[in-house]
Design an enzyme around this catalytic site. Structure first.
Site, short mmCIF file in Angstrom:
data_model
loop_
_atom_site.label_atom_id
_atom_site.label_comp_id
_atom_site.label_asym_id
_atom_site.label_seq_id
_atom_site.Cartn_x
_atom_site.Cartn_y
_atom_site.Cartn_z
N SER A 113 3.67 35.12 44.44
CA SER A 113 3.70 35.66 43.09
C SER A 113 2.82 36.90 42.91
O SER A 113 3.02 37.89 43.58
CB SER A 113 3.31 34.56 42.11
OG SER A 113 3.55 34.98 40.81
N HIS A 114 1.81 36.77 42.06
CA HIS A 114 0.97 37.93 41.71
C HIS A 114 -0.20 38.10 42.66
O HIS A 114 -0.98 39.03 42.52
CB HIS A 114 0.44 37.74 40.30
CG HIS A 114 -0.28 36.43 40.17
ND1 HIS A 114 0.42 35.24 40.08
CD2 HIS A 114 -1.57 36.11 40.20
CE1 HIS A 114 -0.44 34.25 40.03
NE2 HIS A 114 -1.66 34.75 40.11
N ASP A 277 5.61 40.85 37.78
CA ASP A 277 4.68 40.54 38.87
C ASP A 277 5.36 40.59 40.23
O ASP A 277 6.52 41.02 40.36
CB ASP A 277 4.04 39.17 38.64
CG ASP A 277 5.02 38.03 38.80
OD1 ASP A 277 6.22 38.24 38.58
OD2 ASP A 277 4.59 36.90 39.16
N ASP A 279 6.86 38.51 42.24
CA ASP A 279 8.16 37.89 42.47
C ASP A 279 9.09 37.97 41.27
O ASP A 279 10.15 37.35 41.25
CB ASP A 279 7.99 36.43 42.91
CG ASP A 279 7.27 35.59 41.87
OD1 ASP A 279 6.43 36.14 41.12
OD2 ASP A 279 7.53 34.38 41.78
N ASP A 281 8.86 36.95 38.07
CA ASP A 281 9.04 35.92 37.05
C ASP A 281 8.10 36.09 35.85
O ASP A 281 8.29 35.44 34.83
CB ASP A 281 8.94 34.50 37.64
CG ASP A 281 7.64 34.23 38.36
OD1 ASP A 281 6.79 35.15 38.43
OD2 ASP A 281 7.47 33.11 38.87
N ARG A 282 7.09 36.96 35.97
CA ARG A 282 6.18 37.17 34.83
C ARG A 282 6.54 38.45 34.08
O ARG A 282 7.20 39.33 34.63
CB ARG A 282 4.74 37.30 35.32
CG ARG A 282 4.21 36.06 35.98
CD ARG A 282 2.73 36.19 36.26
NE ARG A 282 2.26 34.95 36.84
CZ ARG A 282 1.00 34.53 36.81
NH1 ARG A 282 0.07 35.27 36.23
NH2 ARG A 282 0.66 33.40 37.36
N LYS A 376 10.77 30.97 35.15
CA LYS A 376 10.45 31.99 34.16
C LYS A 376 11.04 33.30 34.66
O LYS A 376 11.31 33.44 35.85
CB LYS A 376 8.95 32.08 33.92
CG LYS A 376 8.08 32.30 35.14
CD LYS A 376 6.62 32.17 34.71
CE LYS A 376 5.65 32.53 35.82
NZ LYS A 376 5.26 31.37 36.61
C1 VG1 Z 1 -0.78 30.09 37.27
C2 VG1 Z 1 -0.50 30.06 35.78
C3 VG1 Z 1 0.66 29.13 35.49
C4 VG1 Z 1 1.88 29.57 36.30
C5 VG1 Z 1 1.52 29.62 37.76
C6 VG1 Z 1 2.64 30.14 38.63
O1 VG1 Z 1 -1.16 28.80 37.71
O2 VG1 Z 1 -1.64 29.66 35.06
O3 VG1 Z 1 0.92 29.15 34.11
O4 VG1 Z 1 2.95 28.68 36.10
O5 VG1 Z 1 0.40 30.48 37.95
O6 VG1 Z 1 3.03 31.42 38.24
P1 VG1 Z 1 -2.69 28.36 37.93
O7 VG1 Z 1 -2.62 26.99 38.48
O8 VG1 Z 1 -3.29 29.37 38.87
O9 VG1 Z 1 -3.34 28.45 36.59
V1 VG1 Z 1 3.48 32.54 39.40
O10 VG1 Z 1 4.13 33.88 38.59
O11 VG1 Z 1 2.03 32.65 40.25
O12 VG1 Z 1 4.62 31.77 40.31
CO CO Z 2 5.26 35.03 39.72
#
Ligand code: VG1
Ligand code: CO
Length: 543
Positions: A113-114, A277, A279, A281-282, A376
């Protein structure tokens, strides 16, 4: 084609977090590390005959190498076909869309992801089920259990697939179909939103800027915003995906998307700004010199959903993660539809959407989506906003302020303390839990604590229970403080503190969130002994 069975021994750290298994690239490069986890997935999901798998990732470093390994393992584990995005690329929502469109036996998404990428950055892998959504906790726990017992994995002796050539490639009895990563997703977006209205808006001089942050959404944004909607080419910045995201941190918030933030707060600012972000999804939504919090964005999309053709028939319900502000609850109440409160992570929304209980879902962490897929979806949120803007013909700021006037404002902020020692983070959480009894009823200035607990959730569809999902301190006037440890980081611990208070008074809606939340921030520092225990005097990131 020869299939090899390779003897292996378990790694004991393959427990999936909030969204799949995320580790540093060198961890994944250890012999057998990736293979063990992939075999654990295949052993858990029991592959039916003639099954198809979807495969793709966000293009980060190691994406291509991992894709080749997984293709050979899919062939050795009985899959008949794999749909893989060209170049090994699929955004997370596009992967979900393709799983659903072709009714495949789920898919494997390669993404952290990010989190930053590159040889020393992060890599990640997760399995999404047949509904297109992240595997439920029951499944991820079973994968983890399998990973602790694994003794062998199966892999085909086959040549690498030419991932950049779309079309069918043979690998023994299995077909690898290399597909355009954008097409099916772009079509789905066209079916949901009023592209004519958005095209007319853009033609009329409404200026937009989308920051793909050198991550996966570049090609998606170009195809949809530029080719299909007619935005000028320079409306998409940092559009070329790079394995290390250009050295950046592809997290669409005010800190990491600063290049875009400077543009929308600068001279000649565009009317609308957005970013996604690693991937895809954000999303972050901005107006001219104006930031929309993700919690407000969810509420505003819900309140204006009828502007978009795909949502004209109304919403079944809304779901938000527990730390997300209650702004969406107010809209749900006004619409007379249910609002569900789930633990953090998109995997908790799947059952609600599959059961038809909710249409829209959102998280405060820049995640918004609907039942069009089971992830998302960053560009979906951008298009929803453009559709609303085209219909209402007002600025982003006016739409948000009118929303606050009607529903009141849920003032909201999240403070992250990243990379703190694990012991210190656990110590803060333990202290808070040990203080529940003394905190209950305690008075802090004009605020009185009504209730404290460690959030637990019973899934209304399958009855599964998830405990330990975050410490909540709830006040009599509706204000809240939530403490949680991140489940996506790969180094040390990240403590997230979520702050919320409700402001019905319009004359106070202009206040800066940090100013408006100052009392709650003070209480947070006092009850958590944060500064003493972590040695930090301020958060790493404030959103
Ligand atoms: C974070 C966010 C959560 C989100 C997750 C995956 O998790 O708080 O809301 O669903 O990332 O998003 P955590 O456990 O670090 O708080 V992504 O865009 O990283 O797949
Ligand atoms: Co993401």
């Amino acid at each position: 084609m020869n299939i090899r069975t390779v003897a292996t021994t378990p790694f004991n750290d393959q427990k999936p977090g909030t969204s799949g298994l995320r580790k540093r690239v060198p961890a994944f490069q250890q012999p057998h590390y990736l293979e063990n986890f992939v075999q654990s997935i295949f052993d858990t999901i029991t592959v039916p005959p003639n099954a198809t798998l979807v495969l793709g990732g966000d293009g980060r470093y190691y994406n291509r190498e991992a894709t080749q390994v997984i293709l050979k393992m899919a062939a050795a584990n009985g899959f008949r076909r794999v749909l893989v995005g060209a170049g090994g690329i699929l955004s997370t929502p596009a992967a979900s869309c393709i799983i659903r469109k072709y009714k495949t036996h789920g898919g494997i998404i390669l993404s952290a992801s990010h989190n930053p990428g590159g040889p020393d950055g992060d890599f990640g892998i997760k399995y999404n089920g047949t509904n297109g959504g992240p595997a439920t906790e029951t499944v991820t726990e079973a994968i983890y259990t399998a990973s602790k017992k694994i003794t062998q994995y199966r892999i085909a002796d086959a040549a690498d697939v030419a991932l950049d050539r779309t079309g069918d490639h043979k690998m023994g009895d299995m077909t690898v179909s290399v597909i355009d990563p954008v097409e099916a997703y772009a079509e789905l977006m066209e079916s949901l939103f009023d592209f004519d209205a958005i095209r007319a808006l853009l033609k009329g001089g409404f200026r937009i800027k989308f920051d793909a942050m050198h991550a996966v959404t570049g090609p998606y944004a170009r195809e949809i915003l530029v080719n299909r909607l007619g935005a000028p080419a320079d409306s998409v910045m940092n559009a070329v995906p790079l394995p290390d995201f250009g050295g950046g941190h592809p997290d669409p918030n005010l800190t990491y998307a600063h290049e875009l933030v400077e543009i929308v707060y600068g001279k000649h600012a565009p009317d609308f700004g957005a970013a996604s972000d690693g991937d895809g999804d954000r999303n972050m939504i901005l107006g001219k010199g104006f930031f929309v919090t993700p919690s407000d964005s969810l509420a505003i999309i819900a309140a204006n959903a009828q502007c978009a053709p795909g949502y004209k028939q109304g919403l079944a319900g809304i779901a938000r993660s527990m730390p997300t502000s209650e702004a969406a609850d107010r809209v749900a109440k006004a619409l007379g539809i249910p609002c569900y409160e789930t633990p953090t992570g998109w995997k908790f929304f799947g059952n609600l959407m599959d059961a038809g209980k909710v249409t829209l879902c959102g998280e405060e962490s820049f995640g918004t989506g609907s039942d069009h897929v089971r992830e998302k979806d960053g560009l979906w949120a951008v298009l929803f906003w453009l559709n609303i803007l085209a219909a209402r013909k007002q600025s982003v700021e006016t739409i948000v302020r009118e929303h606050w006037t009607k529903y009141g404002r849920n003032v909201y902020s999240r403070h992250d303390y990243e990379g703190i020692p694990v012991d210190a983070a656990n110590g803060v959480m333990k202290l808070l839990k040990d203080s529940f009894a003394s905190l209950k009823g305690a008075q802090f200035g004009h605020l009185q604590v009504k209730l404290c607990d460690d959030f637990s959730y019973t899934d209304p569809v399958d009855g599964s229970v998830s405990t330990g999902q975050g410490v909540r301190i709830l006040f009599v006037d509706g204000s809240r403080i939530v403490f949680r440890l991140s489940g996506t980081g790969t180094e040390g611990a990240t403590l997230r503190i979520y702050l919320e208070s409700f402001e019905p008074d319009v004359s106070r809606h202009h206040l800066d969130a940090q100013e408006a939340l100052a009392t709650l921030i003070g209480i947070t520092l006092q009850i958590s002994e944060l500064r003493k225990r972590t040695g930090r005097d301020k958060p790493t990131v404030i959103t």
